[in-house]
Design an enzyme around this catalytic site. Structure first.
Site, PDB file in Angstrom:
ATOM      1  N   ASP A 187       0.837  -1.206   0.000  1.00  0.00           N
ATOM      2  CA  ASP A 187       0.000   0.000   0.000  1.00  0.00           C
ATOM      3  C   ASP A 187       0.875   1.260   0.000  1.00  0.00           C
ATOM      4  O   ASP A 187       2.024   1.232   0.443  1.00  0.00           O
ATOM      5  CB  ASP A 187      -0.893  -0.035   1.249  1.00  0.00           C
ATOM      6  CG  ASP A 187      -2.099   0.865   1.111  1.00  0.00           C
ATOM      7  OD1 ASP A 187      -2.336   1.404   0.009  1.00  0.00           O
ATOM      8  OD2 ASP A 187      -2.811   1.043   2.112  1.00  0.00           O
TER       9      ASP A 187
ATOM     10  N   ARG B  69       0.019   7.640  -2.393  1.00  0.00           N
ATOM     11  CA  ARG B  69       0.481   8.695  -1.476  1.00  0.00           C
ATOM     12  C   ARG B  69       1.947   9.045  -1.718  1.00  0.00           C
ATOM     13  O   ARG B  69       2.338  10.206  -1.684  1.00  0.00           O
ATOM     14  CB  ARG B  69       0.279   8.244  -0.013  1.00  0.00           C
ATOM     15  CG  ARG B  69      -1.109   8.550   0.504  1.00  0.00           C
ATOM     16  CD  ARG B  69      -1.398   7.806   1.768  1.00  0.00           C
ATOM     17  NE  ARG B  69      -1.713   6.405   1.484  1.00  0.00           N
ATOM     18  CZ  ARG B  69      -1.895   5.484   2.415  1.00  0.00           C
ATOM     19  NH1 ARG B  69      -1.763   5.793   3.687  1.00  0.00           N
ATOM     20  NH2 ARG B  69      -2.203   4.240   2.082  1.00  0.00           N
ATOM     21  N   TRP B  70       2.750   8.036  -1.982  1.00  0.00           N
ATOM     22  CA  TRP B  70       4.179   8.262  -2.271  1.00  0.00           C
ATOM     23  C   TRP B  70       4.313   9.206  -3.458  1.00  0.00           C
ATOM     24  O   TRP B  70       5.100  10.150  -3.437  1.00  0.00           O
ATOM     25  CB  TRP B  70       4.842   6.915  -2.565  1.00  0.00           C
ATOM     26  CG  TRP B  70       6.305   6.964  -2.874  1.00  0.00           C
ATOM     27  CD1 TRP B  70       7.337   6.868  -1.981  1.00  0.00           C
ATOM     28  CD2 TRP B  70       6.901   7.128  -4.169  1.00  0.00           C
ATOM     29  NE1 TRP B  70       8.536   6.951  -2.634  1.00  0.00           N
ATOM     30  CE2 TRP B  70       8.298   7.111  -3.981  1.00  0.00           C
ATOM     31  CE3 TRP B  70       6.399   7.277  -5.453  1.00  0.00           C
ATOM     32  CZ2 TRP B  70       9.199   7.249  -5.032  1.00  0.00           C
ATOM     33  CZ3 TRP B  70       7.291   7.417  -6.511  1.00  0.00           C
ATOM     34  CH2 TRP B  70       8.673   7.401  -6.296  1.00  0.00           C
TER      35      TRP B  70
ATOM     36  N   HIS C 126       2.777   3.682  -8.792  1.00  0.00           N
ATOM     37  CA  HIS C 126       2.651   2.241  -9.093  1.00  0.00           C
ATOM     38  C   HIS C 126       3.899   1.735  -9.826  1.00  0.00           C
ATOM     39  O   HIS C 126       4.323   0.602  -9.618  1.00  0.00           O
ATOM     40  CB  HIS C 126       1.386   1.979  -9.908  1.00  0.00           C
ATOM     41  CG  HIS C 126       0.119   2.254  -9.140  1.00  0.00           C
ATOM     42  ND1 HIS C 126      -0.071   1.805  -7.854  1.00  0.00           N
ATOM     43  CD2 HIS C 126      -1.008   2.946  -9.465  1.00  0.00           C
ATOM     44  CE1 HIS C 126      -1.255   2.196  -7.417  1.00  0.00           C
ATOM     45  NE2 HIS C 126      -1.841   2.896  -8.371  1.00  0.00           N
TER      46      HIS C 126
ATOM     47  N   SER D  22      -6.720  -5.989  -6.205  1.00  0.00           N
ATOM     48  CA  SER D  22      -7.825  -6.684  -5.543  1.00  0.00           C
ATOM     49  C   SER D  22      -9.088  -6.624  -6.394  1.00  0.00           C
ATOM     50  O   SER D  22      -9.206  -5.780  -7.297  1.00  0.00           O
ATOM     51  CB  SER D  22      -8.098  -6.045  -4.179  1.00  0.00           C
ATOM     52  OG  SER D  22      -8.727  -4.793  -4.351  1.00  0.00           O
TER      53      SER D  22
ATOM     54  N   LEU E   5      12.613 -19.526  -4.915  1.00  0.00           N
ATOM     55  CA  LEU E   5      11.529 -18.803  -4.251  1.00  0.00           C
ATOM     56  C   LEU E   5      10.237 -18.843  -5.068  1.00  0.00           C
ATOM     57  O   LEU E   5      10.265 -18.735  -6.293  1.00  0.00           O
ATOM     58  CB  LEU E   5      11.974 -17.347  -4.028  1.00  0.00           C
ATOM     59  CG  LEU E   5      11.057 -16.487  -3.178  1.00  0.00           C
ATOM     60  CD1 LEU E   5      11.889 -15.582  -2.266  1.00  0.00           C
ATOM     61  CD2 LEU E   5      10.157 -15.618  -4.033  1.00  0.00           C
TER      62      LEU E   5
ATOM     63  N   ILE F 198      -6.922  -5.794   6.839  1.00  0.00           N
ATOM     64  CA  ILE F 198      -6.513  -6.938   6.015  1.00  0.00           C
ATOM     65  C   ILE F 198      -7.019  -6.807   4.574  1.00  0.00           C
ATOM     66  O   ILE F 198      -6.485  -7.450   3.659  1.00  0.00           O
ATOM     67  CB  ILE F 198      -6.959  -8.267   6.693  1.00  0.00           C
ATOM     68  CG1 ILE F 198      -6.187  -9.470   6.168  1.00  0.00           C
ATOM     69  CG2 ILE F 198      -8.445  -8.497   6.588  1.00  0.00           C
ATOM     70  CD1 ILE F 198      -4.817  -9.631   6.740  1.00  0.00           C
TER      71      ILE F 198
ATOM     72  N   GLU G  24       1.106 -13.868  11.668  1.00  0.00           N
ATOM     73  CA  GLU G  24       1.554 -12.682  12.402  1.00  0.00           C
ATOM     74  C   GLU G  24       1.370 -11.480  11.478  1.00  0.00           C
ATOM     75  O   GLU G  24       1.498 -11.590  10.263  1.00  0.00           O
ATOM     76  CB  GLU G  24       3.025 -12.826  12.804  1.00  0.00           C
ATOM     77  CG  GLU G  24       3.283 -13.930  13.797  1.00  0.00           C
ATOM     78  CD  GLU G  24       2.593 -13.693  15.138  1.00  0.00           C
ATOM     79  OE1 GLU G  24       2.633 -12.546  15.631  1.00  0.00           O
ATOM     80  OE2 GLU G  24       2.017 -14.648  15.677  1.00  0.00           O
TER      81      GLU G  24
END
Ligand code: FPP
Length: 253
Positions: free
Chosen positions: A26, A30-31, A43, A71, A137, A197, A209
């Protein structure tokens, strides 16, 4: 899917490096706004940042990195922002898959492909296919992903397969999720200060966590990755049990 049993050692132990880290990236908008740039520049910077977070994650020994890139709710953003993000993903896939393949990275997708432009959907399927034998990975990209939709899809899949109601249990739903073989996230990171979330891995996150930082995603660098891992290492995971009962994840029934 059976929850991964991490250890039967006492809870006081340092859990070390999380096996699966999932990130809500997120703060791109704003950045950009803080620097007087258009949101899409945020983005783009956020996409650039994936490279260094991927490297740091690999170096730290993380096995699964899941990134929330788009999303189901993001379709509600202005058309130019939606098409801009889709375009960024398309060009990144074109540019990066060969390099990621060389680095033994396995690319996975979670979400729905049917609403994406056909050429992007095809590029995603190809990226997954080309890298499916890789053993390094696992880079899981949540694109057009929603946690509730994932659960609905899982239940529908079970019903379509003729599963009896009393056979639809937690293990059956876990086994029907988009990436059923991927262990549940140990650590979920959210950048840019919000504490929610946002429909991300809501089934899998039951005992994850959670780590939140004010840093916007494009500034979330290697040091910040390490900070999050270090904090995870200090946590006591109880999986709903008491400390004396051991830190083993429960079997899903
Ligand atoms: C959240 O920032 C970020 C997104 C909704 C999109 C993230 C997309 C990328 C990093 C690019 C495409 C993905 C890949 C995998 C190449 P925000 O816009 O909500 O920021 P704000 O809260 O400051 O407005």
């Amino acid at each position: 899917m059976t929850l991964e049993a991490e250890s039967t050692a006492p809870l006081t132990r340092d859990f070390g490096v999380p096996r699966h880290v999932a990130i809500i990236m997120d703060g791109n908008g704003r950045w950009a706004e803080r620097q007087g740039l258009p949101r899409l520049a945020g983005h783009r910077a956020g996409t650039e940042n994936i490279r260094r977070v991927l490297k740091e994650s690999h170096d730290a020994g993380i096995e699964y990195l899941t990134l929330y890139a788009f999303s189901t709710e993001n379709w509600g953003r202005p058309d130019d922002e939606v098409s801009g993000i889709i375009e960024i993903l398309g060009s990144v896939i074109g540019e990066e898959v060969v390099a990621l393949h060389k680095q033994n990275v396995r690319i996975r997708h979670l979400g729905v492909l049917g609403r994406l432009p056909a050429d992007l959907a095809k590029a995603i399927v190809q990226a997954v296919e080309v890298t499916k034998g890789n053993t390094g990975l696992n880079l899981c990209i949540a694109f057009d992903y929603g946690g509730r939709a994932e659960i609905v899809d899982a239940v529908r899949r079970l019903i379509a397969a003729g599963t009896a109601p009393d056979e639809i249990d937690e293990a059956a739903i876990s086994a029907s999720l988009y990436l059923a073989d991927v262990p549940e996230p140990d650590l979920i990171i959210r950048t840019a200060g919000e504490q929610r979330i946002s429909n991300f891995l809501i089934w899998q996150a039951a005992y994850s966590e959670y780590y939140s930082t004010d840093i916007c995603w494009p500034d979330f660098d290697a040091t910040e990755v390490q900070r999050a891992i270090d904090e995870y290492g200090q946590r006591q995971r109880r999986f709903g049990r008491l400390p004396t009962e051991g830190a083993q994840a429960p079997e899903v029934s």
